[in-house]
Scaffold this motif. Structure first.
Motif, PDB file in Angstrom:
ATOM      1  N   ILE A   1       0.761  -1.267   0.036  1.00 34.20           N
ATOM      2  CA  ILE A   1       0.100   0.071  -0.046  1.00 34.20           C
ATOM      3  C   ILE A   1       0.808   1.542   0.028  1.00 34.20           C
ATOM      4  CG2 ILE A   1      -1.809   1.199   1.312  1.00 34.20           C
ATOM      5  CD1 ILE A   1      -2.610  -1.518   2.656  1.00 34.20           C
ATOM      6  N   GLU A   2       0.544   2.393  -0.772  1.00 38.47           N
ATOM      7  CA  GLU A   2       1.287   3.372  -0.938  1.00 38.47           C
ATOM      8  C   GLU A   2       2.809   3.038  -1.299  1.00 38.47           C
ATOM      9  OE1 GLU A   2       0.786   6.154   2.319  1.00 38.47           O
ATOM     10  OE2 GLU A   2      -1.521   5.860   2.168  1.00 38.47           O
ATOM     11  N   GLY A   3       2.958   2.235  -2.104  1.00 39.41           N
ATOM     12  CA  GLY A   3       4.564   2.009  -2.722  1.00 39.41           C
ATOM     13  C   GLY A   3       5.263   1.281  -1.555  1.00 39.41           C
ATOM     14  N   GLY A   4       4.426   0.703  -0.653  1.00 35.34           N
ATOM     15  CA  GLY A   4       5.206   0.101   0.415  1.00 35.34           C
ATOM     16  C   GLY A   4       5.546   0.944   1.833  1.00 35.34           C
ATOM     17  N   LEU A   5       5.314   2.416   1.652  1.00 30.49           N
ATOM     18  CA  LEU A   5       5.672   3.388   2.873  1.00 30.49           C
ATOM     19  C   LEU A   5       4.598   2.903   3.717  1.00 30.49           C
ATOM     20  CD1 LEU A   5       5.993   6.433   0.658  1.00 30.49           C
ATOM     21  CD2 LEU A   5       7.820   5.045   1.927  1.00 30.49           C
ATOM     22  N   ALA A   6       3.236   2.606   3.368  1.00 26.00           N
ATOM     23  CA  ALA A   6       2.160   2.269   4.556  1.00 26.00           C
ATOM     24  C   ALA A   6       2.374   0.853   5.110  1.00 26.00           C
ATOM     25  CB  ALA A   6       0.670   2.669   3.965  1.00 26.00           C
ATOM     26  N   GLN A   7       2.142  -0.238   3.943  1.00 21.29           N
ATOM     27  CA  GLN A   7       2.296  -1.478   4.351  1.00 21.29           C
ATOM     28  C   GLN A   7       2.774  -2.515   3.250  1.00 21.29           C
ATOM     29  OE1 GLN A   7      -1.236  -3.368   5.940  1.00 21.29           O
ATOM     30  NE2 GLN A   7      -1.312  -4.560   4.218  1.00 21.29           N
ATOM     31  N   VAL A   8       3.516  -3.457   3.837  1.00 24.20           N
ATOM     32  CA  VAL A   8       3.960  -4.479   2.953  1.00 24.20           C
ATOM     33  C   VAL A   8       3.691  -5.925   3.445  1.00 24.20           C
ATOM     34  CG1 VAL A   8       6.146  -5.620   2.122  1.00 24.20           C
ATOM     35  CG2 VAL A   8       6.138  -3.182   2.110  1.00 24.20           C
ATOM     36  N   GLU A   9       3.036  -6.693   2.550  1.00 23.94           N
ATOM     37  CA  GLU A   9       2.611  -7.907   3.097  1.00 23.94           C
ATOM     38  C   GLU A   9       2.944  -9.007   2.277  1.00 23.94           C
ATOM     39  OE1 GLU A   9      -1.454  -8.397   5.206  1.00 23.94           O
ATOM     40  OE2 GLU A   9      -1.638  -9.828   3.823  1.00 23.94           O
ATOM     41  N   VAL A  10       3.659 -10.070   2.689  1.00 25.28           N
ATOM     42  CA  VAL A  10       3.866 -11.370   1.796  1.00 25.28           C
ATOM     43  C   VAL A  10       3.129 -12.689   2.563  1.00 25.28           C
ATOM     44  CG1 VAL A  10       5.942 -12.725   1.246  1.00 25.28           C
ATOM     45  CG2 VAL A  10       6.077 -10.196   1.238  1.00 25.28           C
ATOM     46  N   THR A  11       2.498 -13.365   2.036  1.00 28.08           N
ATOM     47  CA  THR A  11       2.012 -14.456   2.385  1.00 28.08           C
ATOM     48  C   THR A  11       2.434 -15.763   1.551  1.00 28.08           C
ATOM     49  OG1 THR A  11       0.006 -13.374   3.007  1.00 28.08           O
ATOM     50  CG2 THR A  11      -0.379 -15.561   2.779  1.00 28.08           C
ATOM     51  N   ASP A  12       2.941 -16.792   2.085  1.00 28.53           N
ATOM     52  CA  ASP A  12       3.502 -17.896   1.495  1.00 28.53           C
ATOM     53  C   ASP A  12       2.931 -19.312   2.020  1.00 28.53           C
ATOM     54  OD1 ASP A  12       5.130 -19.534   3.501  1.00 28.53           O
ATOM     55  OD2 ASP A  12       6.121 -17.379   3.557  1.00 28.53           O
ATOM     56  N   ASP A  13       2.931 -20.310   1.462  1.00 24.70           N
ATOM     57  CA  ASP A  13       2.330 -21.572   1.691  1.00 24.70           C
ATOM     58  C   ASP A  13       3.455 -22.489   2.108  1.00 24.70           C
ATOM     59  OD1 ASP A  13       3.028 -22.212  -0.943  1.00 24.70           O
ATOM     60  OD2 ASP A  13       1.451 -23.058  -1.625  1.00 24.70           O
ATOM     61  N   GLY A  14       4.575 -22.081   2.584  1.00 27.71           N
ATOM     62  CA  GLY A  14       5.743 -22.873   2.839  1.00 27.71           C
ATOM     63  C   GLY A  14       5.696 -23.672   4.141  1.00 27.71           C
ATOM     64  N   CYS A  15       6.926 -23.978   4.636  1.00 28.52           N
ATOM     65  CA  CYS A  15       6.975 -24.881   5.862  1.00 28.52           C
ATOM     66  C   CYS A  15       6.518 -24.663   6.985  1.00 28.52           C
ATOM     67  CB  CYS A  15       8.425 -25.477   6.003  1.00 28.52           C
ATOM     68  SG  CYS A  15       9.450 -24.172   6.234  1.00 28.52           S
ATOM     69  N   GLY A  16       6.327 -23.107   7.338  1.00 25.68           N
ATOM     70  CA  GLY A  16       5.938 -22.637   8.652  1.00 25.68           C
ATOM     71  C   GLY A  16       6.854 -22.554   9.568  1.00 25.68           C
ATOM     72  N   MET A  17       6.308 -21.807  10.642  1.00 22.03           N
ATOM     73  CA  MET A  17       7.405 -21.869  11.936  1.00 22.03           C
ATOM     74  C   MET A  17       6.462 -22.008  13.163  1.00 22.03           C
ATOM     75  SD  MET A  17       9.907 -18.889  11.230  1.00 22.03           S
ATOM     76  CE  MET A  17       8.443 -17.592  10.605  1.00 22.03           C
ATOM     77  N   SER A  18       7.089 -22.823  14.102  1.00 20.96           N
ATOM     78  CA  SER A  18       6.268 -22.791  15.618  1.00 20.96           C
ATOM     79  C   SER A  18       6.752 -21.682  16.524  1.00 20.96           C
ATOM     80  CB  SER A  18       6.752 -24.088  16.220  1.00 20.96           C
ATOM     81  OG  SER A  18       8.272 -23.792  16.607  1.00 20.96           O
ATOM     82  N   ALA A  19       5.939 -21.683  17.370  1.00 19.15           N
ATOM     83  CA  ALA A  19       5.894 -20.436  18.358  1.00 19.15           C
ATOM     84  C   ALA A  19       7.411 -20.063  18.644  1.00 19.15           C
ATOM     85  CB  ALA A  19       5.168 -20.615  19.498  1.00 19.15           C
ATOM     86  N   GLU A  20       8.238 -21.447  19.018  1.00 19.28           N
ATOM     87  CA  GLU A  20       9.551 -21.210  19.690  1.00 19.28           C
ATOM     88  C   GLU A  20      10.531 -20.846  18.603  1.00 19.28           C
ATOM     89  OE1 GLU A  20       7.805 -23.937  19.833  1.00 19.28           O
ATOM     90  OE2 GLU A  20       7.469 -23.822  21.971  1.00 19.28           O
ATOM     91  N   GLN A  21      10.127 -21.126  17.389  1.00 16.67           N
ATOM     92  CA  GLN A  21      11.105 -20.584  15.970  1.00 16.67           C
ATOM     93  C   GLN A  21      10.817 -19.256  15.565  1.00 16.67           C
ATOM     94  OE1 GLN A  21       9.577 -23.880  13.279  1.00 16.67           O
ATOM     95  NE2 GLN A  21      11.641 -24.962  13.364  1.00 16.67           N
ATOM     96  N   MET A  22       9.523 -19.096  15.901  1.00 16.41           N
ATOM     97  CA  MET A  22       9.057 -17.359  15.398  1.00 16.41           C
ATOM     98  C   MET A  22       9.881 -16.552  16.508  1.00 16.41           C
ATOM     99  SD  MET A  22       5.232 -17.894  14.694  1.00 16.41           S
ATOM    100  CE  MET A  22       4.848 -16.009  14.806  1.00 16.41           C
ATOM    101  N   SER A  23      10.204 -16.931  17.757  1.00 13.98           N
ATOM    102  CA  SER A  23      10.773 -16.172  18.798  1.00 13.98           C
ATOM    103  C   SER A  23      12.304 -16.177  18.352  1.00 13.98           C
ATOM    104  CB  SER A  23      10.608 -16.649  20.270  1.00 13.98           C
ATOM    105  OG  SER A  23      11.359 -15.856  21.136  1.00 13.98           O
ATOM    106  N   LEU A  24      12.964 -17.023  18.110  1.00 17.19           N
ATOM    107  CA  LEU A  24      14.257 -17.319  17.357  1.00 17.19           C
ATOM    108  C   LEU A  24      14.500 -16.528  16.389  1.00 17.19           C
ATOM    109  CD1 LEU A  24      16.882 -18.619  18.749  1.00 17.19           C
ATOM    110  CD2 LEU A  24      16.623 -20.383  17.372  1.00 17.19           C
TER     111      LEU A  24
END
Length: 620
Positions: A48-71
């Motif tokens: 949105i607004e060239g990325g100045l307001a927002q950038v969002e990327v969504t994928d269907d890859g392997c994902g992460m657990s809560a512990e991995q996200m923290s790391l």
């Protein structure tokens, strides 16, 4: 005594962010690379607004657990280096993923509001963490399909000194689009969608041939105006699509280069492209292409810059020579091709020529007193005017009496008496000459359409190829010794570069010696450049070496002399050719390499298919 202190973690991250995250496009690049490395089959990108307001990327890859996200939000934590390689000497040199430094997510989170949501395939629910400019503000379960979604908002919102250096939303959008194009081109096996402000910009399906993906992203015309490349030597391979020299641009923004699937902007590679097209393009024109270079990972260093857009080759001269050879070999397969179609603008102007509302004086005298309303009766009467004539030409004398001088102006064109095309006409792709227009353009009839040839541009290329075949290049590069060797003062790094390549220059007729730390001694110049200014010549070559890592300029100057000789020795526009000469020119073009373009990258011929001709007359 000065006191040394450890910097706070949030300040360390902001300093690191200055290298990794320069603008929204930098953050987008890191996020999409992470999505690719996750094994995703589909990646959706929204800004949105060239990325100045927002950038969002969504994928269907392997994902992460809560512990991995923290790391993942800690600096220098990465999943890209397998445990077997961690701590091992040379581990970085064997990395095959796009990312590996473990800096992107914590750096982005330190200068923006970052929302990270992820779910491991097979897990009942996902997890979410929200970090606002380095501070954890929210954490908990999240509902989303398997994969990862990352949202970056208000980039540099709390760093006004950085925010004010960002460009307009339009400029930032263009940079984001370029990033997505390059990454999508590198991975045709992944489906990409890209939206800006809710508007769909790209929708690319997975599993496309690379040439189709490139044509969709770069320009659809490239499919008809390019050649496929597949060139291999030992363990190094070059694939992709290269545009014909006649299909060029005024800037080099449509040159896409990839090394082991990684988009790069490398001076060595761009210099090699320039060298491959040297005698087929004017210096101010640039080729359109997408090249994919694959070589052993230990032969290329990708850890040169935090942005990972620069690489360094172990055998740089060998890579450059391989690239030039591969490009030239591929272009040789389509070197007799030219622009595939006439200019669309020219075709539109041709089809929209204004129709005369009033008949010419000659026709008016023939149909004096008749109804011009266009009814069937008046048309029938008009046709009956010729009914009593043994030949339509019998009416010409009386008609000519009524023409004005403008009507009687003789066009500069000559035509051959129409004859049947030979049975083996498919052996003559440029057709059989039918005439000459404006004493400049040859009109020929081919089995599948109408061919128009620029006689000067075509003969210019033929003469240049003859000069090369005759070894004129070697003669032009012969040395001409100076009566008094000239000392040229330059900066020491420039002298070092020139001295390193002195052997190459000697082959081209330029003999140099080192003359102290800041000077070079010029003993001879190429015979083809007898009036060259040694000071200016050496400075230009030194600048060329600094920019491209290879001495291209001197060879180009000699090529320019050859091209100038070819231009002056070729058939000039305005020269009358007979039919035998026209056909001889066409046959030689069919045999000569690179005859589809002149020495400056302009087309030497265009073909108007029969379908296009019929469209001009409303038959379709």
């Amino acid at each position: 005594m000065a006191i040394i202190r450890r910097l706070p973690e949030n300040l360390v991250n902001r300093i690191a962010a200055g290298e990794v995250v320069e603008r929204p496009a930098s953050a987008l690049k890191e996020l999409v690379e992470n999505a690719v490395d996750s094994g995703a089959a589909r990646i959706a990108i929204s800004i949105i607004e060239g990325g100045l307001a927002q950038v969002e990327v969504t994928d269907d890859g392997c994902g992460m657990s809560a512990e991995q996200m923290s790391l993942a939000l800690e600096r220098h934590a990465t999943s890209k280096l397998p445990e077997s390689l961690v701590g091992e000497e040379g581990a970085i040199e064997r990395v095959c993923t796009l990312g590996f430094r473990g800096e992107a997510l914590p750096s982005i989170a330190s200068v923006a509001k970052l929302t990270l949501e992820s779910r491991v395939r097979g897990a009942e629910t996902g997890w979410k963490r929200v970090v606002d400019h380095g501070m954890l503000v929210e954490e908990g379960p999240a509902a989303l399909p398997p994969g990862t979604r990352v949202r970056v908002e208000n980039l540099f919102g709390k760093v006004p000194a950085r925010r004010k250096f960002l460009r307009t939303a339009r400029s930032e959008y263009a940079a984001c689009l370029d990033v997505v194009r390059r990454l999508a081109m590198a991975r045709p096996d992944i489906a990409f969608t890209f939206e800006h402000g809710g508007r769909r910009i790209l929708n690319l399906q997975a599993g496309e041939p690379v040439e189709n993906r490139v044509a969709q992203i770069v320009a659809r015309e490239l499919a008809d105006n390019g050649v496929l490349i597949d060139f291999q030597r030992d363990a190094i391979r070059l694939t992709g699509v290269a545009g014909l020299p006649t299909y060029n641009r005024g800037v080099a923004d449509h040159q896409y280069l990839f090394v082991n699937g990684r988009p790069v902007k490398d001076r060595l590679l761009t210099g090699a492209v320039r060298g491959a097209y040297a005698d087929m393009l004017a210096r101010d024109r640039h080729a359109v292409l997408a090249l994919f270079l694959t070589l052993p990972v230990e032969d290329v260093d990708v850890n040169v810059h935090p942005a990972k857009t620069e690489v360094r080759f172990r055998d740089a001269p060998g890579v450059r020579g391989f690239l030039v050879s591969g490009l030239r070999q591929a272009l040789a397969t389509g070197d007799k091709r030219s622009a595939q179609e006439p200019s669309a603008d020219a075709m539109e102007r041709w089809q929209s020529e204004p129709v005369r509302d009033e008949p010419s004086p000659a026709l008016r005298s023939m149909f004096q007193g008749r109804d011009w309303s266009g009814s069937a009766h008046s048309v029938k009467e008009g046709r009956s005017a010729f009914a009593g004539l043994s030949s339509p030409t019998a009416a010409l004398p009386s008609m000519m009496d009524d023409y004005t001088p403008q009507d009687l102006a003789v066009p500069q064109g000559r035509a051959e008496t129409a004859e049947e095309l030979p049975e083996n006409s498919e052996e003559y792709p440029l057709g059989i000459a039918r005439g000459q227009v404006a004493n400049t353009y040859i009109v020929a009839e081919a089995a599948d359409g109408l061919v128009i040839v620029d006689q000067h541009a075509a003969h210019e290329r033929l003469v240049l190829e003859r000069l090369k075949a005759a070894g004129t290049n070697a003669k032009l590069s012969a040395s001409q010794a100076l009566l008094m060797p000239e000392v040229v003062e330059l900066e020491e790094p420039d002298c070092d570069r020139l001295e390193e390549h002195a052997g190459k220059f000697a082959e081209l007729g330029l003999t140099l010696e080192r003359f102290g730390p800041n000077a070079m001694l010029v003993r001879s110049l190429p015979a083809s450049l007898p009036k060259a200014d040694p000071q200016k010549l050496l400075q230009d070559i030194a600048d060329d070496l600094a920019q491209h890592g290879e001495a291209l300029l001197l060879g180009e100057k000699i090529d320019y002399v050859l091209a100038t000789m070819a231009c002056h020795g070729s058939v000039r526009a305005g020269r009358v050719l007979n039919v035998a000469e026209m056909n001889a020119l066409l046959r030689e073009m069919e045999r000569t390499p690179r005859s589809g373009q002149c020495n400056h990258g302009r087309p030497t011929w265009v073909k108007l298919s029969m379908a296009d001709v019929e469209k001009l007359f409303g038959r379709h």
